[in-house]
Write a protein that holds these residues in place. Structure first.
Motif, short mmCIF file in Angstrom:
data_model
loop_
_atom_site.label_atom_id
_atom_site.label_comp_id
_atom_site.label_asym_id
_atom_site.label_seq_id
_atom_site.Cartn_x
_atom_site.Cartn_y
_atom_site.Cartn_z
N THR A 192 0.82 -1.22 0.00
CA THR A 192 0.00 0.00 0.00
C THR A 192 0.84 1.26 0.00
O THR A 192 0.31 2.35 -0.20
N ALA A 194 2.48 2.17 -2.23
CA ALA A 194 2.32 2.70 -3.59
C ALA A 194 1.27 3.80 -3.63
O ALA A 194 1.29 4.65 -4.53
N PHE A 195 0.32 3.80 -2.67
CA PHE A 195 -0.73 4.81 -2.63
C PHE A 195 -0.35 5.99 -1.74
O PHE A 195 -1.16 6.87 -1.49
N ASP A 196 0.86 5.97 -1.23
CA ASP A 196 1.33 7.04 -0.32
C ASP A 196 2.56 7.70 -0.93
O ASP A 196 3.68 7.26 -0.71
N SER A 283 0.64 1.78 -7.84
CA SER A 283 -0.68 1.48 -7.28
C SER A 283 -1.33 0.30 -7.99
O SER A 283 -2.00 -0.53 -7.36
N GLU A 284 -1.13 0.20 -9.31
CA GLU A 284 -1.69 -0.93 -10.05
C GLU A 284 -1.03 -2.24 -9.63
O GLU A 284 -1.69 -3.27 -9.50
N ALA A 286 0.18 -2.88 -6.70
CA ALA A 286 -0.31 -3.20 -5.37
C ALA A 286 -1.67 -3.90 -5.46
O ALA A 286 -1.90 -4.91 -4.78
N LEU A 304 -5.61 -1.20 1.16
CA LEU A 304 -4.94 -0.09 0.47
C LEU A 304 -5.39 1.27 0.98
O LEU A 304 -4.84 2.29 0.59
N THR A 306 -8.24 2.75 0.38
CA THR A 306 -8.93 3.49 -0.67
C THR A 306 -10.36 2.96 -0.80
O THR A 306 -10.79 2.12 0.00
N THR A 310 -12.52 2.84 -6.47
CA THR A 310 -11.19 3.09 -7.03
C THR A 310 -10.50 1.78 -7.40
O THR A 310 -9.85 1.68 -8.46
N THR A 314 -9.35 0.67 -11.14
CA THR A 314 -7.97 0.28 -11.43
C THR A 314 -7.92 -1.08 -12.11
O THR A 314 -7.17 -1.28 -13.08
#
Length: 340
Positions: A192, A194-196, A283-284, A286, A304, A306, A310, A314
């Protein structure tokens, strides 16, 4: 002329120190030979500005070579070099004695504080194999001490801090200091990260400084192991704010090191700032990795941090790019491409 010496002190900052030093001896001799000169006459004799004269006289006063007592000529009185030296040494000795007294008082104060602190945190008993810390300030202080004492290796699970900005600000100097000392640092983050963006940037900064970092889909809890001798775990796996447990028991620490190595061997390299050759961004990737574990959309979104919407968007974008008409087809294609 006595009143004019220190009155011109602000001008001293703009005077070249070398110029002052070059004129000190000449100024002192001039005071001996021609006492009672005013500031302008002094400046003319030394061929320098009045501001420079003030600075020179101030320097002579600092060296105890000048007395502010008015002479019969109405000027400053030069002090003999031997008397000046004795006065200067006495002054410096007094300052040194005062400094030594301050240092001794400081040492006594720190001894008292450390004694009380050691009793408060339970470190007076060095043989304790497990120690509970119930408040966050004590936990932070203990972690700082352990980080600064690390000599060989620091292993850590980092599922993500509750206050990321403050945590990274506190960790950055400790991490960089450990790396500069040659301490090996191995950290596992969640996919996660990747989303930060800020978290990913921090991790990449640590990699550039020499840290080793991998990611995985899930971590059992937050954990830090220092030099394979001391482990720090949260008292509650689901609540990082409930304090910590420090473990020193050899077999327990060895088991935690083995747990770390197991996750490390299954981990993946930290996502690069841009897309990998596969074409997927961080993000993809992850989302793809969590789907590979069999997690449902809501579980993926929860891990994640989210929304389900979302996550599904994705997945739809990835399926379109892969030319897959169903999730099953996309999963088979991803496996054949060795994306998992």
């Amino acid at each position: 002329m006595a009143d004019s010496v220190r009155d011109g002190a602000p001008d001293e900052a703009i005077i070249d120190g070398a110029v002052i030093d070059d004129h000190v001896a000449a100024a002192y001799n001039l005071l001996l030979e021609q006492p009672g000169l005013d500031l302008q006459q002094f400046a003319e004799r030394l061929s320098c500005t009045e501001a420079a004269v003030r600075a020179i006289l101030n320097r002579l006063t600092d060296l105890a070579l000048l007395n502010h007592t008015q002479s019969e000529h109405g000027g400053l009185v030069a002090v003999s070099p031997l008397a000046a030296m004795q006065s200067l040494l006495a002054r410096e000795q007094a300052a040194l004695n005062q400094r030594q007294e301050f240092l001794q008082q400081s040492a006594d104060t720190f001894s008292s504080i450390l004694s009380a602190y050691g009793g408060m945190t339970g470190r007076g008993d060095s043989d304790r194999l497990a120690q509970q810390l119930t408040d966050l300030p004590t936990v932070r202080l203990r972690l700082q001490e352990l980080a600064m004492s690390a000599k060989e290796e620091v292993l850590s699970f980092s599922p993500g801090p509750r206050n990321p900005s403050a945590t990274r600000a506190a960790s950055r100097p400790l991490d960089l200091s450990a790396l500069s000392r040659g301490v090996r640092m191995k950290t596992i983050y969640l996919d996660t990260i990747a989303f930060d963006p800020e978290g990913l940037k921090y991790a990449q900064e640590m990699v550039k400084a020499g840290a080793e970092i991998r990611t995985c889909a899930a971590l059992p809890m937050r954990m830090i192991v220092i030099d394979s001798a001391t482990a720090v775990l949260p008292r509650s796996p689901d609540n990082d704010t409930d304090g910590a447990v420090i473990i020193r028991q050899e077999s327990m620490v060895a088991a935690l090191v083995a747990l770390f190595e197991s996750h490390w061997n299954q981990g993946r390299a930290l996502p690069e700032p841009d897309a990998e050759p596969t074409g997927w961004n961080a993000s993809e990737r992850a989302v793809l990795r969590l789907l590979a574990t069999g997690a449902k959309d809501d579980a993926v979104a929860r891990q994640l941090g989210t929304s389900v919407r979302t996550v599904r968007r994705t997945i739809g974008v990835m399926m379109t790019r892969a030319g897959a008409s169903s999730r099953f087809t996309f999963g088979v294609y991803a496996a054949l491409q060795d994306w998992l």
